[in-house]
Design a protein around this motif. Structure first.
Motif, PDB file in Angstrom:
ATOM      1  N   ASP A 315       0.832  -1.206   0.000  1.00  0.00           N
ATOM      2  CA  ASP A 315       0.000   0.000   0.000  1.00  0.00           C
ATOM      3  C   ASP A 315       0.868   1.259   0.000  1.00  0.00           C
ATOM      4  O   ASP A 315       2.045   1.226   0.356  1.00  0.00           O
ATOM      5  CB  ASP A 315      -0.900   0.029   1.257  1.00  0.00           C
ATOM      6  CG  ASP A 315      -0.082   0.002   2.548  1.00  0.00           C
ATOM      7  OD1 ASP A 315       0.930  -0.713   2.582  1.00  0.00           O
ATOM      8  OD2 ASP A 315      -0.458   0.700   3.507  1.00  0.00           O
ATOM      9  N   GLU A 316       0.244   2.330  -0.418  1.00  0.00           N
ATOM     10  CA  GLU A 316       0.781   3.682  -0.248  1.00  0.00           C
ATOM     11  C   GLU A 316       2.264   3.783  -0.606  1.00  0.00           C
ATOM     12  O   GLU A 316       3.089   4.171   0.219  1.00  0.00           O
ATOM     13  CB  GLU A 316       0.544   4.138   1.199  1.00  0.00           C
ATOM     14  CG  GLU A 316      -0.935   4.194   1.557  1.00  0.00           C
ATOM     15  CD  GLU A 316      -1.204   4.617   2.996  1.00  0.00           C
ATOM     16  OE1 GLU A 316      -2.184   5.324   3.207  1.00  0.00           O
ATOM     17  OE2 GLU A 316      -0.435   4.238   3.895  1.00  0.00           O
ATOM     18  N   TRP A 365      -2.222  -5.334   0.280  1.00  0.00           N
ATOM     19  CA  TRP A 365      -3.302  -4.338   0.315  1.00  0.00           C
ATOM     20  C   TRP A 365      -3.792  -4.077  -1.111  1.00  0.00           C
ATOM     21  O   TRP A 365      -3.090  -4.387  -2.085  1.00  0.00           O
ATOM     22  CB  TRP A 365      -2.796  -3.053   0.971  1.00  0.00           C
ATOM     23  CG  TRP A 365      -2.355  -3.253   2.389  1.00  0.00           C
ATOM     24  CD1 TRP A 365      -1.068  -3.283   2.840  1.00  0.00           C
ATOM     25  CD2 TRP A 365      -3.184  -3.473   3.540  1.00  0.00           C
ATOM     26  NE1 TRP A 365      -1.052  -3.495   4.204  1.00  0.00           N
ATOM     27  CE2 TRP A 365      -2.337  -3.620   4.661  1.00  0.00           C
ATOM     28  CE3 TRP A 365      -4.567  -3.554   3.744  1.00  0.00           C
ATOM     29  CZ2 TRP A 365      -2.820  -3.841   5.958  1.00  0.00           C
ATOM     30  CZ3 TRP A 365      -5.030  -3.773   5.032  1.00  0.00           C
ATOM     31  CH2 TRP A 365      -4.175  -3.914   6.114  1.00  0.00           C
ATOM     32  N   TRP A 382      -8.925  -2.390   1.681  1.00  0.00           N
ATOM     33  CA  TRP A 382      -9.030  -1.420   2.784  1.00  0.00           C
ATOM     34  C   TRP A 382      -9.635  -0.101   2.327  1.00  0.00           C
ATOM     35  O   TRP A 382     -10.323   0.557   3.064  1.00  0.00           O
ATOM     36  CB  TRP A 382      -7.663  -1.202   3.452  1.00  0.00           C
ATOM     37  CG  TRP A 382      -6.638  -0.433   2.661  1.00  0.00           C
ATOM     38  CD1 TRP A 382      -5.875  -0.902   1.632  1.00  0.00           C
ATOM     39  CD2 TRP A 382      -6.259   0.933   2.846  1.00  0.00           C
ATOM     40  NE1 TRP A 382      -5.041   0.072   1.168  1.00  0.00           N
ATOM     41  CE2 TRP A 382      -5.255   1.216   1.905  1.00  0.00           C
ATOM     42  CE3 TRP A 382      -6.665   1.936   3.723  1.00  0.00           C
ATOM     43  CZ2 TRP A 382      -4.656   2.475   1.800  1.00  0.00           C
ATOM     44  CZ3 TRP A 382      -6.064   3.186   3.630  1.00  0.00           C
ATOM     45  CH2 TRP A 382      -5.070   3.443   2.669  1.00  0.00           C
ATOM     46  N   TYR A 407     -11.527   0.004  10.771  1.00  0.00           N
ATOM     47  CA  TYR A 407     -10.340   0.710  11.244  1.00  0.00           C
ATOM     48  C   TYR A 407     -10.537   1.113  12.706  1.00  0.00           C
ATOM     49  O   TYR A 407     -11.150   2.129  13.014  1.00  0.00           O
ATOM     50  CB  TYR A 407     -10.028   1.902  10.322  1.00  0.00           C
ATOM     51  CG  TYR A 407      -9.085   1.473   9.212  1.00  0.00           C
ATOM     52  CD1 TYR A 407      -9.365   0.318   8.476  1.00  0.00           C
ATOM     53  CD2 TYR A 407      -7.919   2.163   8.932  1.00  0.00           C
ATOM     54  CE1 TYR A 407      -8.499  -0.120   7.488  1.00  0.00           C
ATOM     55  CE2 TYR A 407      -7.045   1.732   7.937  1.00  0.00           C
ATOM     56  CZ  TYR A 407      -7.342   0.592   7.222  1.00  0.00           C
ATOM     57  OH  TYR A 407      -6.479   0.154   6.255  1.00  0.00           O
ATOM     58  N   TRP A 444      -4.139   0.202  13.725  1.00  0.00           N
ATOM     59  CA  TRP A 444      -2.945   1.003  13.448  1.00  0.00           C
ATOM     60  C   TRP A 444      -2.628   1.811  14.693  1.00  0.00           C
ATOM     61  O   TRP A 444      -3.535   2.260  15.406  1.00  0.00           O
ATOM     62  CB  TRP A 444      -3.194   1.926  12.251  1.00  0.00           C
ATOM     63  CG  TRP A 444      -3.506   1.178  11.002  1.00  0.00           C
ATOM     64  CD1 TRP A 444      -4.723   1.074  10.388  1.00  0.00           C
ATOM     65  CD2 TRP A 444      -2.597   0.395  10.208  1.00  0.00           C
ATOM     66  NE1 TRP A 444      -4.628   0.284   9.264  1.00  0.00           N
ATOM     67  CE2 TRP A 444      -3.343  -0.148   9.129  1.00  0.00           C
ATOM     68  CE3 TRP A 444      -1.247   0.102  10.299  1.00  0.00           C
ATOM     69  CZ2 TRP A 444      -2.760  -0.961   8.160  1.00  0.00           C
ATOM     70  CZ3 TRP A 444      -0.667  -0.708   9.332  1.00  0.00           C
ATOM     71  CH2 TRP A 444      -1.416  -1.231   8.278  1.00  0.00           C
TER      72      TRP A 444
HETATM   73  C1  ACM Z   1      -3.495   1.034   5.030  1.00  0.00           C
HETATM   74  O1  ACM Z   1      -4.300   1.435   5.891  1.00  0.00           O
HETATM   75  N1  ACM Z   1      -2.580   1.840   4.516  1.00  0.00           N
HETATM   76  C2  ACM Z   1      -3.535  -0.320   4.545  1.00  0.00           C
END
Ligand code: ACM
Ligand code: ZN
Length: 745
Positions: A315-316, A365, A382, A407, A444
């Motif tokens: 991801d990202e 992801w 996600w 989340y 997270w």
């Molecule tokens: C994510 O929340 N960047 C998977």
């Protein structure tokens, strides 16, 4: 924020109590979460057996090695004279399925696999008193339960990178997962802000990459030794939990790059960062050494984690470095790729093939769909559910953890218990496809050091456990709440520092007829709470007595501060509700922008409802758009002398939230001829002065009007893609607004 609850709803306690039993015999509970597939409880009050705390165990020899763990899983002790528990293997049960029968012969459990037998014991445990030191005799009603999970993958992601968590804490989390029949710990172990796995071949990953300097000069960090990891993985396996490690690539890799700068495109020496967000320095895709490094790391990881799946993140990962890196560009050419997105896909494919060669499967992801989904990859969706849908459309498996429901780092204002309970992992059209393996809740930890994790995970994970285990037809919010009410005493016994299940107060505002005052009504959203309420303005707090009993008026701007008690004990920090009394409150609103599904900020009326966005951009008051302009028009009831207008913006560049490029306040008497201009051309966005600042907070902009007006308009231009200096350069930026405050005489 721990608080204890009385078992307030005795009427809901589904107990079996017989008038003929001795007074000291206590009932057990049928309030099991997740609800079993089928439970046939005897309604005959005499059909029960008494248990005084001792068990006599007969465990199938195939399951011998689990004996010690399993015997410790129930309260009470082993004693040949105790109540019989027989656990036998039998054919025909689903992998985690089981039957549990209680009759005059004692407790009998059947399952085909160890997992099912363990879940049966857990079900038994739910019936028994939460406190394992209890003394007494308990009445177990005759019952026949047959049970199996709806989904095979029921997980919690624990991010031990943003904040390191002690091995003991991780093991306690595993116990709590097992209690709720969850079966996956998705262990997030490498990140920008910390590398947490000991790797023999690359010691700097932990000696350098596991530590960061905080703003205040302190050092934060830690890592898990191989011995600790093996212990945790085995501990989890004994409790039917598979630990799936996540080793992030190609992005979220700054800690590794801090340890070994040759892993990045530039080779620059960089620190382990201590702020949050997405960083543009990622693994170089052009250097073969990057892949040799990752393969060596993954070999050591696979040696530690026997799980079939290895999560590789994906991801990202901003592509800016790859765009200007000659080695990455050469790779694109040599491999016949079109662009950096295809390079990411190629990167993930290399890793996927390597894992497949070693008998493992890759999870990534949903960004791994971009540029082509590598063969055999499972997608963790996600950014909504679409990634999962797309994966299934390609004949691949998916795990659902959309930000909208899963989340658990988000505040309860945006994801409360009822919302989690309403999560449906199989979207319409995919029911029965067999491709949705299950779901995960994501913890997270940017804003949650270890001591806050309980308050975010609980009680929400309890709802998730039922969503992922019980069949869809068993979903029953009222019934769940009743069982949850009883479960709090068990969480208390386990010292779980759970948080609120919902915002405990319902606050509604009404305009007090264009007087600039607002009428506020406070209601308890959760039973059994009491609170002291004050109105705070310009730093001075004035107490509002009996605020829960009758509506009251506030004027001007300030915040309602509510200190709550539950059972006479203070609960957590005070709640703050910023409010603005002004003449625009609840006047008709038209919006130029569409409401964003994630940040609708109070809906159509949200920009003129008297509630102000707070320092938390997920508080439900902020209205936002992604890559779009925003505009709002208010029609006042009557022409008024307007003194000034104001609007708040949220700025948090690490979360891609920028202030507008320019804004315009306008006012009019007839709704056709407008005064006011694009008088405010902001230099805020992209200005060098902002580049180095990690600003997060609220910015207020006000303009004088001093004119009569009946109509008010406000427009804000989206600043465009994140600027070049930003780690997410070229991605759309967010604009966050609340509220259009109209000050009048
Ligand atoms: C994510 O929340 N960047 C998977
Ligand atoms: Zn490169």
């Amino acid at each position: 924020m721990g608080y204890s609850r009385l078992i307030g709803h005795l009427i809901l306690l589904t107990v079996v109590m017989s008038s003929c039993i001795q007074p000291e015999v206590q009932p057990v509970t049928r309030a099991i979460i997740p609800a079993p597939t089928a439970a046939n409880w005897s309604e005959d009050s005499k059909a029960q057996i008494h248990w005084n705390g001792d068990w006599h165990w007969t465990i199938d020899t195939e399951w011998d090695k689990r004996q010690i763990v399993w015997k410790a899983w129930l309260p009470g002790k082993s004693n040949p004279k105790g109540l019989s528990i027989r656990m036998e293997r039998a054919v025909g049960y689903a992998v985690e399925g089981y039957s549990l029968r209680i009759d005059d012969d004692g407790v009998s459990i059947e399952a085909s696999e160890e997992a099912g037998a363990f879940h049966a014991l857990t079900t038994l445990r739910w019936m028994l008193p939460p406190d394992s030191d209890n003394e007494g005799t308990w009445a177990l009603p005759h019952v026949s339960i047959s049970d199996a999970p709806r989904f095979e993958h029921r997980g919690l992601l624990l991010d031990c990178c943003r904040h390191f968590m002690d091995p003991d804490f991780v093991m306690r989390t595993i116990d709590l997962l097992a209690l709720h029949k969850m079966n996956v710990l998705h262990w997030h172990l490498t990140e920008d802000q910390g590398w947490r796995i000991e790797v023999g071949a690359y010691p700097e990953l932990t000696s350098t990459g596991a530590w960061r300097a905080e703003d205040d000069g302190s050092r934060h960090g830690g890592f898990y030794t191989k011995a600790q990891i093996r212990e945790i993985v085995a501990y989890a396996a004994d409790r039917n939990i598979t630990v799936i490690p996540e080793v992030e690539l190609p992005g979220h890799s700054r800690a590794a790059i801090a340890a070994y700068p040759w892993l990045s495109c530039t080779g620059d020496s960089l620190e382990v960062p201590h702020d949050w967000g997405v960083f543009k320095d990622i693994y170089c895709a052009g250097e073969d050494t990057t892949f040799r490094f990752l393969e060596t790391v993954l070999l050591e990881v696979m040696d530690l984690f026997p799980s079939e799946y290895i999560h590789i993140g994906g991801d990202e990962a901003p592509k800016v470095r790859w765009e200007s890196c000659p080695k990455c560009q050469r790779r694109i050419q040599e491999e016949g790729l079109h662009d950096a997105h295809e390079l990411q896909s190629w990167f993930i494919t290399q890793i996927g093939s390597f894992l497949a060669d070693h008998g493992r499967k890759l999870i990534g992801w949903d960004e791994i769909l971009e540029g082509g989904l590598p063969d055999g990859a499972t997608v963790q969706s996600w950014r909504g559910m679409q990634g999962g849908r797309d994966a299934v459309a390609m004949g691949r498996d998916a795990i659902m953890s959309p930000t909208s429901h899963c989340y658990f780092d988000y505040p309860v204002e945006s994801i409360d218990l009822e919302r989690v309970y309403g999560f449906e992992p199989e979207p319409e059209g995919l029911e029965g496809s067999g491709r949705i393996l299950g779901g995960e809740c994501n913890m997270w930890s940017e804003r949650a050091p270890q001591e806050l994790v309980d308050s975010k995970v609980f009680p929400r994970i309890v709802a998730m456990s039922e969503v992922l285990w019980s069949s869809k037809s068993q979903r029953d919010w009222n019934g769940f709440q009743e069982r949850m009410e009883l479960h709090y005493s068990r969480l208390d016994a386990w010292n779980v520092d759970y948080g609120w299940e919902a915002v405990p107060i319902d606050l509604s505002c009404e305009a007090a007829a264009q007087t600039g005052r607002i009428t506020v009504e406070l209601d308890r959203a959760i039973s059994g709470i009491e609170g002291d309420v004050s109105w705070e303005t310009e730093g001075i707090q004035s107490r509002i007595s009996q605020a829960f009993d009758a509506p009251f008026e506030v004027t001007g701007e300030g915040a309602l501060v509510v200190e709550l008690r539950r059972n006479d004990a203070a609960v957590g920090k005070p709640w703050r509700f910023p409010l603005a009394g002004h003449v625009g409150v609840f006047q008709p609103v038209e919006l130029d922008h569409a409401l964003n599904a994630y940040y609708p900020g109070g809906g159509q009326q949200g920009l003129a409802d008297g509630r102000l966005g707070s320092m938390d951009f997920r508080d439900g008051c902020w209205q936002a758009t992604h890559g779009e302009d925003m505009g709002v028009r208010l029609s006042l009831n009557e022409e008024l002398q307007v003194d000034s207008l104001s609007m708040q913006f949220y700025l948090y560049q690490d979360a891609w939230i920028f202030v507008p490029d320019s804004v315009r306040f306008q006012w009019s008497l007839d709704g056709e001829n407008w005064k006011g201009d694009w008088s405010i051309q902001t230099e805020w966005n992209g200005a060098d002065s902002f580049v180095q600042n990690e600003i997060q907070g609220v910015i207020r902009l006000a303009v004088p009007v001093n004119s009569r007006a009946k109509y008010i308009r406000f427009e804000a231009l989206n600043p465009g893609p994140c600027p070049l200096w930003h780690d997410a350069a070229s991605s759309d930026s967010w604009l966050f607004l609340d509220e259009l405050v109209v000050h009048a005489n």
